[in-house]
Design an enzyme around this catalytic site. Structure first.
Site, PDB file in Angstrom:
ATOM      1  N   GLU A   1       7.836   6.961  -5.060  1.00  0.00           N
ATOM      2  CA  GLU A   1       6.547   6.926  -4.267  1.00  0.00           C
ATOM      3  C   GLU A   1       6.567   5.796  -3.373  1.00  0.00           C
ATOM      4  OE1 GLU A   1       3.961   7.776  -2.973  1.00  0.00           O
ATOM      5  OE2 GLU A   1       2.609   8.771  -4.134  1.00  0.00           O
ATOM      6  N   ASP A   2       6.035   5.710  -2.269  1.00  0.00           N
ATOM      7  CA  ASP A   2       6.031   4.581  -1.313  1.00  0.00           C
ATOM      8  C   ASP A   2       5.105   3.528  -1.949  1.00  0.00           C
ATOM      9  OD1 ASP A   2       3.679   6.172  -0.902  1.00  0.00           O
ATOM     10  OD2 ASP A   2       4.003   6.108   1.511  1.00  0.00           O
TER      11      ASP A   2
ATOM     12  N   ASP B   1      -1.903   2.639  -4.298  1.00  0.00           N
ATOM     13  CA  ASP B   1      -3.029   1.814  -4.062  1.00  0.00           C
ATOM     14  C   ASP B   1      -4.299   2.261  -4.965  1.00  0.00           C
ATOM     15  OD1 ASP B   1      -5.187   0.625  -2.858  1.00  0.00           O
ATOM     16  OD2 ASP B   1      -5.240   1.924  -0.889  1.00  0.00           O
TER      17      ASP B   1
ATOM     18  N   PHE C   1      -3.540  -3.648   4.688  1.00  0.00           N
ATOM     19  CA  PHE C   1      -2.889  -2.345   4.904  1.00  0.00           C
ATOM     20  C   PHE C   1      -1.344  -2.617   5.436  1.00  0.00           C
ATOM     21  CE2 PHE C   1      -1.937   1.669   6.934  1.00  0.00           C
ATOM     22  CZ  PHE C   1      -2.666   2.640   6.257  1.00  0.00           C
TER      23      PHE C   1
ATOM     24  N   ARG D   1       6.729   4.488  11.060  1.00  0.00           N
ATOM     25  CA  ARG D   1       7.407   4.659   9.854  1.00  0.00           C
ATOM     26  C   ARG D   1       9.065   4.229  10.126  1.00  0.00           C
ATOM     27  NH1 ARG D   1       4.795   8.237   6.499  1.00  0.00           N
ATOM     28  NH2 ARG D   1       3.441   9.889   7.551  1.00  0.00           N
TER      29      ARG D   1
HETATM   30  P1  IMP Z   1      -3.664   6.290  -3.812  1.00  0.00           P
HETATM   31  O1  IMP Z   1      -3.779   7.477  -4.201  1.00  0.00           O
HETATM   32  O2  IMP Z   1      -5.054   5.558  -3.365  1.00  0.00           O
HETATM   33  O3  IMP Z   1      -2.888   5.255  -4.622  1.00  0.00           O
HETATM   34  O4  IMP Z   1      -2.939   6.159  -2.332  1.00  0.00           O
HETATM   35  C1  IMP Z   1      -1.550   6.292  -2.272  1.00  0.00           C
HETATM   36  C2  IMP Z   1      -1.123   6.749  -0.675  1.00  0.00           C
HETATM   37  O5  IMP Z   1      -2.046   6.263   0.293  1.00  0.00           O
HETATM   38  C3  IMP Z   1       0.025   6.445  -0.324  1.00  0.00           C
HETATM   39  O6  IMP Z   1       1.015   7.273  -0.899  1.00  0.00           O
HETATM   40  C4  IMP Z   1       0.124   6.191   0.994  1.00  0.00           C
HETATM   41  O7  IMP Z   1       0.411   7.386   1.740  1.00  0.00           O
HETATM   42  C5  IMP Z   1      -1.315   5.642   1.475  1.00  0.00           C
HETATM   43  N1  IMP Z   1      -1.685   4.424   1.659  1.00  0.00           N
HETATM   44  C6  IMP Z   1      -2.188   3.373   0.647  1.00  0.00           C
HETATM   45  N2  IMP Z   1      -2.031   2.155   0.829  1.00  0.00           N
HETATM   46  C7  IMP Z   1      -1.409   2.208   2.352  1.00  0.00           C
HETATM   47  C8  IMP Z   1      -0.895   1.234   3.002  1.00  0.00           C
HETATM   48  O8  IMP Z   1      -1.060  -0.311   2.883  1.00  0.00           O
HETATM   49  N3  IMP Z   1      -0.083   1.467   3.962  1.00  0.00           N
HETATM   50  C9  IMP Z   1       0.123   2.863   4.411  1.00  0.00           C
HETATM   51  N4  IMP Z   1      -0.081   3.828   3.485  1.00  0.00           N
HETATM   52  C10 IMP Z   1      -1.072   3.641   2.409  1.00  0.00           C
HETATM   53 MG    MG Z   2       2.558   8.434  -0.262  1.00  0.00          MG
END
Ligand code: IMP
Ligand code: MG
Length: 219
Positions: free
Chosen positions: A138-139, A142, A192, A205
């Protein structure tokens, strides 16, 4: 600079140019001032949170750890598109095992739905997970809702093992029993960030470093 172009032109025209004569002459050093200046001029971008050099070093470390952990049981890396594509490309080459690769794409129905944890699979895996050692790549984590959904979905398919590797984890994430992350690149503050695969509205990206996006998180 013109030599860089000469190399590109030679690649395009192929046989018409003596390849060996040109490529032996090309300087492929990226030159830090060249790469950073383009992005420094963008007012939407703030400070570098993690530099390209720091990322490269950490990815190499993660690759070594994963190589040791998965010796004798090569993993199937599952990249979560699109954000993880650059991390996955680098990490895969840092793992010295005969691994397999597949991709998933997920999307949330906007913010309101995301908070309820509803995630839609946009592109599913091609490879059957039965008896495989799956490593989700995963990237960023959050709220953790995307990953929580992915884990449940993939566990139901009967893998031999399932683990997670996330380049970034935001510090705000509360520890959750169902969200053990075996491999973490960096813990970052609640900001962010964009770059190294992460976007805002599909932009940034290709930014080599991870930087703060100053305009705030888009709705
Ligand atoms: P989560 O479900 O809240 O954990 O969200 C995760 C997804 O939200 C990641 O896979 C990203 O695609 C996006 N995301 C959350 N925070 C960021 C950020 O700081 N920059 C870019 N994308 C983010
Ligand atoms: Mg993602």
């Amino acid at each position: 600079m013109w030599r860089r172009h000469a190399g590109l032109v030679s690649a395009l025209v192929g046989d018409l140019v003596d390849q060996s004569a040109v490529s032996a002459d090309v300087d492929l050093e990226p030159g830090p001032s060249y790469t950073s200046s383009v992005w420094d001029a963008d007012p939407a971008l703030g400070r570098v949170v993690v530099s390209a050099e720091q990322i490269a070093k950490r990815v190499a470390e993660l690759g070594e750890t994963i190589t040791a952990d998965y010796a004798g049981r090569p993993p199937l890396l599952v990249g979560v598109l699109k954000g993880a594509f650059i991390f996955l490309a680098d990490l895969a080459r840092a793992i010295r095992l005969p691994l397999e690769l597949d991709f998933m794409a997920v999307s949330s129905y906007g913010k309101a739905t995301k908070t309820s944890g509803v995630v839609r699979i946009v592109k599913d895996l091609d490879i059957d997970l039965t008896a495989r050692h799956v490593l989700i790549v995963e990237d960023i984590l959050d709220s953790g809702l995307t990953l929580s959904y992915l884990r449940k979905s993939l566990l139901a398919r009967g893998p031999e093992s399932l683990a997670v590797c996330s380049l970034l984890v935001k510090r705000s994430v509360q520890p959750r029993a169902d969200l053990e992350i075996a491999y973490v690149g960096f813990e970052i503050d609640l900001e962010f960030v964009v770059g190294y695969g992460l976007d805002v509205a599909e932009r940034y990206r290709n930014l080599p470093d991870l930087r703060v996006f100053l305009a705030g998180e888009p709705e």
